[in-house]
Design an enzyme around this catalytic site. Structure first.
Site, PDB file in Angstrom:
ATOM      1  N   PRO A  22       0.839  -1.207   0.000  1.00 44.76           N
ATOM      2  CA  PRO A  22       0.000   0.000   0.000  1.00 44.76           C
ATOM      3  C   PRO A  22       0.872   1.255   0.000  1.00 44.76           C
ATOM      4  O   PRO A  22       1.819   1.349   0.761  1.00 44.76           O
ATOM      5  CB  PRO A  22      -0.787  -0.106   1.310  1.00 44.76           C
ATOM      6  CG  PRO A  22      -0.629  -1.508   1.779  1.00 44.76           C
ATOM      7  CD  PRO A  22       0.651  -2.012   1.191  1.00 44.76           C
ATOM      8  N   GLU A  23       0.563   2.181  -0.874  1.00 47.50           N
ATOM      9  CA  GLU A  23       1.276   3.456  -0.905  1.00 47.50           C
ATOM     10  C   GLU A  23       0.354   4.533  -0.337  1.00 47.50           C
ATOM     11  O   GLU A  23      -0.744   4.233   0.117  1.00 47.50           O
ATOM     12  CB  GLU A  23       1.717   3.768  -2.335  1.00 47.50           C
ATOM     13  CG  GLU A  23       2.670   2.696  -2.881  1.00 47.50           C
ATOM     14  CD  GLU A  23       3.315   3.075  -4.200  1.00 47.50           C
ATOM     15  OE1 GLU A  23       3.402   4.278  -4.501  1.00 47.50           O
ATOM     16  OE2 GLU A  23       3.724   2.166  -4.923  1.00 47.50           O
TER      17      GLU A  23
END
Ligand SMILES: [Zn+2]
Length: 278
Positions: free
Chosen positions: A2-3
């Protein structure tokens, strides 16, 4: 992994679903997910009876403000962590690590296949950075006032390393990862292997703008689609479908039709167009 846009999507989802409802109990299925306090019993005892007043985000850290006992509950999803808002009767996924039970048979469930995800409970008397030490090293958030062209230029100043590697460094920009670094470099027409020291001021200004643009459009689209990202309702986002270069090796560039190239930088794949990026 996840960014920033995925974490921001999760934060918004949590803020719309989980606030101001008492936590009435919980269960820790994997002890090491709880980084602080040392005992999982203490974690459950302290969080019980509280509600979440608001979810904040710093870089890729999610931080819940607790009430009525003031304090913070920090969560980092790392590689594969997911926070899911479910009915308690939903069958338990085998990678379930932590469960928090809310009123009305609701549950906030932390599912994490690779088990790098972490949680901290922080007393209000102590500095949050002294417990969640990763926060102290974080650079400015791309959406904060602090993140200016000047700020980015200072961080990149005279550095002899590829710009792509610099963008993945959380002490340069907080929250940027492989996908959005590739996309921002495409939008600013900079090759990922350009040494920071060779970047013109105008290129840094373009890059600054591109970072904000690419993150904002992904947040708007609900985060990227990749195999393990689900929002709090278990639904995939769809940024992947609109990527300019990320994961499009060999496919035609959407601007000039040249095939997208892939190179390895710092052990990570970088995708770019040889013609559009110089
Ligand atoms: Zn191109």
């Amino acid at each position: 992994m996840p960014e920033l846009p995925e974490v921001e999507t999760v934060r918004r989802g949590l803020n719309s679903l989980t606030l101001n409802q008492a936590i009435i109990g919980g269960e820790v299925l994997l002890e090491r997910t709880i980084a602080q306090p040392a005992s999982t019993r203490e974690f459950l005892q302290k969080i019980k009876g509280n509600a979440i007043a608001l979810w904040h985000r710093r870089g890729k850290y999610l931080i819940a403000q607790l009430s009525p006992s003031p304090g913070w509950w920090g969560v980092h999803l790392r590689m594969t962590g997911q926070l899911l808002w479910l009915h308690q009767d939903e069958p338990l996924h085998k990678h379930t690590r932590v469960r928090l039970f809310f009123q009305g048979h609701r549950e906030l469930r932390f599912v994490d296949q690779r088990t790098f995800g972490q949680m901290w409970l922080v007393n209000p008397q102590v500095q949050i950075e002294s417990v969640i030490t990763g926060l102290a090293k974080l650079a400015a958030d791309p959406f904060s006032d602090e993140f200016t062209v000047e700020y980015l230029a200072n961080k990149l100043h005279n550095r002899r390393r590829p710009i792509k590697n610099a963008l993945l460094d959380q002490s340069v920009v907080a929250g940027l990862g492989n996908i959005y670094a590739d996309e921002a470099l495409f939008l600013s027409k900079i090759r990922p292997d350009t040494q920071c020291i060779h970047l013109q001021r105008s290129q840094i200004a373009d890059l600054h703008q591109a970072i904000i643009k690419v993150l904002a459009s992904s947040i708007e689209a609900g985060g990227t689609t990749f195999s393990n990202f689900l929002n709090v309702k278990g639904v995939n986002g769809n940024y992947g479908g609109v990527a300019w270069v990320y994961n499009r090796t060999g496919e035609p560039c959407k601007v000039c039709s040249q095939p997208i190239q892939r190179i390895k930088l710092g052990g990570r794949s970088s995708h770019f167009c040889q013609q559009c990026q110089t």
